[in-house]
Write a protein that holds these residues in place. Structure first.
Motif: not given
Lengths: 113, 112
Positions: B55-61
């Protein structure tokens, strides 16, 4: 920044003409790709090259050929253009490892009449 | 051969609503990449997932890779008009370049 350029944004050709689409990248990438993009079908791989003078067929190579004489340049050739080759053509490059991030050019919208 | 299905094909949301696109492969993948293409633009790389369950996050993604490495999702929280575009997955199976397959893409429209 990586820059991938394509020779034309828009191109109109007649059925039966020989068409050359040129792609140049300035980041010394080993891998280069040609895709065509059609609505509802996503991007489909036509050909790719992992080294100078090396080429491999993708999913839809029929009616196309490619040339890579220099590392920075990858050409797509339509030997005898047909109307079903009307499409958006996108070139991409990526550094050596097989599945690295791909950098795309702006695309060439080809219309074959 | 490798078959990739991306759903939905279209998604219309009101600004502030969430959005999710799903990518499913018929074969186990080495990794999966996600790209965004703005209207009139070219695909731009967003992220690559390699590990099972990643699982990876980029701000709202938020990007997820399934445990079996055959599916993935991209979730956008509280969409903004700048999120408009087509989101593609690129599935990489095996070690051959010929195993690169793009999904059909999900076209996201955000109504202000």
């Amino acid at each position: 920044d990586v820059k991938v350029t394509q020779s034309s944004r828009y191109l109109v050709k007649r059925t039966g003409e020989k068409v050359f689409l040129e792609c140049v990248q300035d980041m010394d990438h080993e891998n280069m790709f040609w895709y065509r993009q059609d609505p509802g079908l996503g991007l489909r791989l036509i050909y790719f090259s992992y080294d100078v003078k090396m080429k491999e067929k993708g999913d839809i190579p029929e009616g196309y050929s490619v040339s890579r004489e220099k590392k920075e340049r990858f050409s797509l050739i339509l030997e005898s253009a047909s109307t079903n080759q009307t499409s958006m053509y996108l070139c991409a490059s990526s550094p050596r490892l097989a599945y690295n991030e791909q950098f795309f050019g702006p695309g060439t919208r080809l219309t074959v009449l | 051969g490798q078959q990739v299905m991306q759903i939905p094909q279209y998604q219309h949301v009101q600004e502030g609503e969430d959005f999710t696109t799903y990518c499913n492969s018929s074969t186990t993948l080495s990794n999966i990449q996600w790209y965004k293409q703005r209207p009139g633009g070219h695909p731009v790389f967003l992220i690559q997932l390699v590990k099972s369950g990643e699982v990876k996050k980029q701000k709202r993604l938020t990007f997820q890779f399934g445990e079996a490495k055959k599916n993935s999702s991209l979730h956008i929280t509280a969409t903004q008009t700048t999120d408009v575009g087509t989101y593609f997955c690129l599935c990489a199976g095996g070690t051959s370049y010929g195993k690169l397959t793009f999904g059909q893409g999900t076209i996201l429209t955000v109504h202000p």
